[in-house]
Design an enzyme around this catalytic site. Structure first.
Site, PDB file in Angstrom:
ATOM      1  N   ARG A 294       6.785-127.211  58.077  1.00 44.25           N
ATOM      2  CA  ARG A 294       6.653-126.985  59.518  1.00 44.25           C
ATOM      3  C   ARG A 294       5.179-126.910  59.946  1.00 44.25           C
ATOM      4  O   ARG A 294       4.368-126.281  59.266  1.00 44.25           O
ATOM      5  CB  ARG A 294       7.362-125.655  59.805  1.00 44.25           C
ATOM      6  CG  ARG A 294       7.516-125.276  61.205  1.00 44.25           C
ATOM      7  CD  ARG A 294       8.649-124.310  61.331  1.00 44.25           C
ATOM      8  NE  ARG A 294       8.298-122.944  60.920  1.00 44.25           N
ATOM      9  CZ  ARG A 294       9.012-121.885  61.261  1.00 44.25           C
ATOM     10  NH1 ARG A 294      10.107-122.016  61.981  1.00 44.25           N
ATOM     11  NH2 ARG A 294       8.655-120.690  60.866  1.00 44.25           N
TER      12      ARG A 294
ATOM     13  N   ARG B 227      17.278-107.917  63.778  1.00 40.25           N
ATOM     14  CA  ARG B 227      17.260-108.454  62.407  1.00 40.25           C
ATOM     15  C   ARG B 227      17.853-107.464  61.416  1.00 40.25           C
ATOM     16  O   ARG B 227      17.945-107.787  60.230  1.00 40.25           O
ATOM     17  CB  ARG B 227      15.823-108.742  62.009  1.00 40.25           C
ATOM     18  CG  ARG B 227      15.420-110.217  62.072  1.00 40.25           C
ATOM     19  CD  ARG B 227      13.971-110.280  61.712  1.00 40.25           C
ATOM     20  NE  ARG B 227      13.482-111.505  61.188  1.00 40.25           N
ATOM     21  CZ  ARG B 227      12.842-112.424  61.920  1.00 40.25           C
ATOM     22  NH1 ARG B 227      12.720-112.284  63.207  1.00 40.25           N
ATOM     23  NH2 ARG B 227      12.342-113.481  61.324  1.00 40.25           N
TER      24      ARG B 227
ATOM     25  N   LYS C 243      15.950-121.728  65.656  1.00 43.19           N
ATOM     26  CA  LYS C 243      16.175-120.844  66.813  1.00 43.19           C
ATOM     27  C   LYS C 243      15.104-121.080  67.890  1.00 43.19           C
ATOM     28  O   LYS C 243      15.423-121.208  69.064  1.00 43.19           O
ATOM     29  CB  LYS C 243      16.131-119.359  66.388  1.00 43.19           C
ATOM     30  CG  LYS C 243      17.189-118.986  65.360  1.00 43.19           C
ATOM     31  CD  LYS C 243      17.187-117.486  65.086  1.00 43.19           C
ATOM     32  CE  LYS C 243      15.924-116.963  64.426  1.00 43.19           C
ATOM     33  NZ  LYS C 243      15.711-117.449  63.027  1.00 43.19           N
TER      34      LYS C 243
HETATM   35  P1  AMP Z   1       9.779-115.074  63.085  1.00 47.51           P
HETATM   36  O1  AMP Z   1       8.729-115.735  63.901  1.00 47.51           O
HETATM   37  O2  AMP Z   1      10.968-114.664  63.908  1.00 47.51           O
HETATM   38  O3  AMP Z   1      10.167-115.864  61.869  1.00 47.51           O
HETATM   39  O4  AMP Z   1       9.135-113.691  62.541  1.00 47.51           O
HETATM   40  C1  AMP Z   1       7.992-113.694  61.711  1.00 47.51           C
HETATM   41  C2  AMP Z   1       7.828-112.326  61.057  1.00 47.51           C
HETATM   42  O5  AMP Z   1       7.645-111.330  62.068  1.00 47.51           O
HETATM   43  C3  AMP Z   1       9.012-111.843  60.232  1.00 47.51           C
HETATM   44  O6  AMP Z   1       8.999-112.358  58.902  1.00 47.51           O
HETATM   45  C4  AMP Z   1       8.776-110.328  60.261  1.00 47.51           C
HETATM   46  O7  AMP Z   1       7.726-109.938  59.387  1.00 47.51           O
HETATM   47  C5  AMP Z   1       8.287-110.110  61.688  1.00 47.51           C
HETATM   48  N1  AMP Z   1       9.429-109.875  62.621  1.00 47.51           N
HETATM   49  C6  AMP Z   1       9.811-110.665  63.670  1.00 47.51           C
HETATM   50  N2  AMP Z   1      10.886-110.163  64.285  1.00 47.51           N
HETATM   51  C7  AMP Z   1      11.208-109.022  63.611  1.00 47.51           C
HETATM   52  C8  AMP Z   1      12.253-108.060  63.754  1.00 47.51           C
HETATM   53  N3  AMP Z   1      13.201-108.150  64.712  1.00 47.51           N
HETATM   54  N4  AMP Z   1      12.263-107.022  62.868  1.00 47.51           N
HETATM   55  C9  AMP Z   1      11.326-106.885  61.925  1.00 47.51           C
HETATM   56  N5  AMP Z   1      10.345-107.775  61.720  1.00 47.51           N
HETATM   57  C10 AMP Z   1      10.271-108.834  62.557  1.00 47.51           C
END
Ligand code: AMP
Length: 213
Positions: free
Chosen positions: A127, A88, A13
């Site tokens: 990564r 999410r 993404k």
């Molecule tokens: P990402 O960079 O999108 O993979 O997000 C990394 C981490 O941030 C996730 O594993 C969650 O712990 C937290 N996080 C990011 N976006 C959300 C969301 N919309 N709702 C809840 N936790 C989030």
């Protein structure tokens, strides 16, 4: 154009979002990036969020909903935006509908990037990201010329704290249980645009732009 990028962790993404910024000139809004930036600055939000992120769990809905509610009112969102990693959960999706209704706005497309789960573990644990310019690499699929250094700016490459095997396992489980139901949620609203997430970055980008026009 208001977009949501939906897909499991490791679907690409963030990578596709960077290309879409260039093509459509709309900002990428990544709740993960916002939380990591807060952590880097040692704010109360960042320190609290780290507890959840380190476990691969979701940060509480009300926290991320608050972040998005503030972010969408900023002037750069007026011509459109890309939500990356939000919503999410169904609660977050409903809250987003509510916020957008009040603003007289709506989502135009939900790009759903599909990748098989055994592929995701390999992608995430390999990564690496440049500390200086944010460029992404993969130790096997897209290695830098010099191990540990960025090809573009020679910055140091690092692995995200939550990209280790144990945390990735939890993140994938959380995706299955809490985020995947959003595919149904947005299918019912006729907004889902399924995109096959395998092949080259260019191929995947081509599939997305074919849908968006
Ligand atoms: P990402 O960079 O999108 O993979 O997000 C990394 C981490 O941030 C996730 O594993 C969650 O712990 C937290 N996080 C990011 N976006 C959300 C969301 N919309 N709702 C809840 N936790 C989030």
């Amino acid at each position: 154009m208001n977009l949501i990028l939906l897909g499991p962790p490791g679907a690409g993404k963030g990578t596709q979002a960077k290309r879409l910024i260039d093509k459509y000139g709309i900002p990428q809004i990544s709740t993960g990036d916002i939380l990591r930036a807060a952590l880097k600055e040692r704010t109360e939000l960042g320190i609290k969020a780290k507890e959840y992120m380190d476990k691969g769990a979701l940060v509480p809905d009300e926290v991320v909903i608050g972040i998005i509610r503030d972010r969408l009112t900023q002037s750069d969102c007026q011509k459109g935006y890309m939500l990356d990693g939000f919503p999410r959960t169904v609660v977050q999706a409903e809250a987003l509908d509510d916020v957008l209704n009040k603003m007289g706005s709506k989502i135009d497309h939900v790009i759903s990037i599909e990748v098989a789960s055994d592929e995701l573990m390999k992608r995430l644990t390999g990564r690496r990201t440049c500390r200086k310019c944010g460029s992404g690499y993969h130790v096997v699929f897209d290695p830098p010329k010099k191990a540990g250094g960025c090809d573009k700016c020679d910055g140091e490459l690092y692995q995200r704290d939550d990209d280790n095997e144990t945390t990735v396992g939890s993140r994938l489980q959380v995706y299955e249980n809490q985020t995947k139901p959003l595919i149904d949620y947005y299918t019912k609203k006729n907004l889902i645009r399924p995109i096959q997430g395998t092949g080259s970055i260019d191929d995947i980008f081509g599939r997305i732009t074919a849908v968006l026009g």
